[in-house]
Design a protein around this motif. Structure first.
Motif, PDB file in Angstrom:
ATOM      1  N   ASP A  96       0.884  -1.167   0.000  1.00  0.00           N
ATOM      2  CA  ASP A  96       0.000   0.000   0.000  1.00  0.00           C
ATOM      3  C   ASP A  96       0.923   1.218   0.000  1.00  0.00           C
ATOM      4  OD1 ASP A  96      -2.123   1.719   0.193  1.00  0.00           O
ATOM      5  OD2 ASP A  96      -2.499   1.367   2.326  1.00  0.00           O
ATOM      6  N   THR A 128      -1.514  -1.365  -4.189  1.00  0.00           N
ATOM      7  CA  THR A 128      -2.901  -0.914  -4.005  1.00  0.00           C
ATOM      8  C   THR A 128      -2.998   0.608  -3.869  1.00  0.00           C
ATOM      9  OG1 THR A 128      -2.805  -1.139  -1.591  1.00  0.00           O
ATOM     10  CG2 THR A 128      -3.465  -3.087  -2.843  1.00  0.00           C
ATOM     11  N   GLY A 202      -7.800   2.515   3.307  1.00  0.00           N
ATOM     12  CA  GLY A 202      -6.745   1.928   2.489  1.00  0.00           C
ATOM     13  C   GLY A 202      -5.946   0.880   3.236  1.00  0.00           C
ATOM     14  N   ALA A 206      -5.890  -3.222   2.134  1.00  0.00           N
ATOM     15  CA  ALA A 206      -4.629  -3.913   1.845  1.00  0.00           C
ATOM     16  C   ALA A 206      -4.382  -5.050   2.837  1.00  0.00           C
ATOM     17  CB  ALA A 206      -3.466  -2.917   1.873  1.00  0.00           C
TER      18      ALA A 206
END
Length: 254
Positions: A96, A128, A202, A206
């Motif tokens: 990430d 990601t 986020g 991930a």
């Protein structure tokens, strides 16, 4: 491998909550400590590279890992340190590429962006990025779904096996695009909820993907399971403090 969020909504705290919720045992390599709450990041302090290496070797050499997830790495030295460590890992690596916080605070030094591209992305099984991070890494602006495939191809050029372009900042459905170096492409769509309490989204996504990979899922199925989990967590996000509250990592238990 990520920063600590003192507010408990993102970073290592979100990672461990997610991994527990999805039936896996999470371990931590802390790269930085933040002073952070619902209204922003008041400061952060990187850990020395030797502390990051020692944490990693401690857990990997004794316990082992079935998947690794990286988050906030902050500096050139830490990105290089983590990239070197991950080059020797025989497990899926979810990167990430954290650049800014939910509140717009920088969490990656400007001079470290090139190091993420050149050193970290080549050792990633999956990257990601959100749309801000796509622009930071490639210079491309994604203004709609039509731009997402080109963004994925640009990022695949840096070496990851898979790229997941997260369309959460676009209008309409929450649509994400997974593209593999083999040319395969998978869309994931979910309803968008009118809930501003999305801190940690986020990190949570991930980590959920890493958890599913650790349990043996193939990449497209791992992303599908993680997307379903994070959508429920966003739906259950709750007000905490005066600003943006966290997603609900325990939504399935309520």
């Amino acid at each position: 491998m990520a920063g600590s969020d003192s507010g408990g909504g993102a970073g290592i705290q979100a990672d461990l909550k997610t991994m527990l919720a999805l039936g896996t045992h999470g371990m931590s390599v802390i790269t930085a400590v933040t002073a952070q709450n619902s209204v922003g990041v008041q400061g952060y302090w990187e850990l020395p590279a030797e502390a990051v290496r020692a944490q990693f070797r401690s857990v990997v050499d004794d316990i082992g890992v079935q998947a690794v997830k990286t988050g906030m790495l902050a500096s050139v030295e830490l990105v290089e340190t983590v990239a070197d460590l991950l080059a020797g890992v025989d497990a899926p690596v979810v990167v990430d590429p954290v650049g800014v916080s939910k509140h717009g605070d920088a969490l990656l030094a400007a001079e470290a962006v090139a190091t993420v591209r050149e050193r970290l992305l080549p050792v990633a099984t999956l990257a990601t990025p959100n749309l801000h991070e796509v622009t930071q890494l490639t210079g491309l602006e994604v203004t709609g779904e039509r731009d997402m495939a080109a963004a994925a191809e640009a990022l695949l050029g840096y070496g990851p096996a898979w790229v997941l372009i997260k369309g959460g900042h676009l209008e309409g459905e929450a649509a994400d695009l997974l593209v593999g170096a083999d040319g395969s492409a998978h869309w994931y769509r979910a309803s968008r909820y009118d809930n501003r309490h999305t801190h940690g989204t986020g990190c949570t996504l991930a980590s959920a993907i890493a958890a599913e990979l650790a349990k043996g899922a193939a990449m497209p199925e791992a992303v599908a399971g993680a997307k379903e989990y994070v959508t429920g967590a966003i739906r259950g996000g709750f007000a905490l403090g005066a600003g943006i509250g966290p997603v609900d990592h325990a939504w399935r238990w309520r």
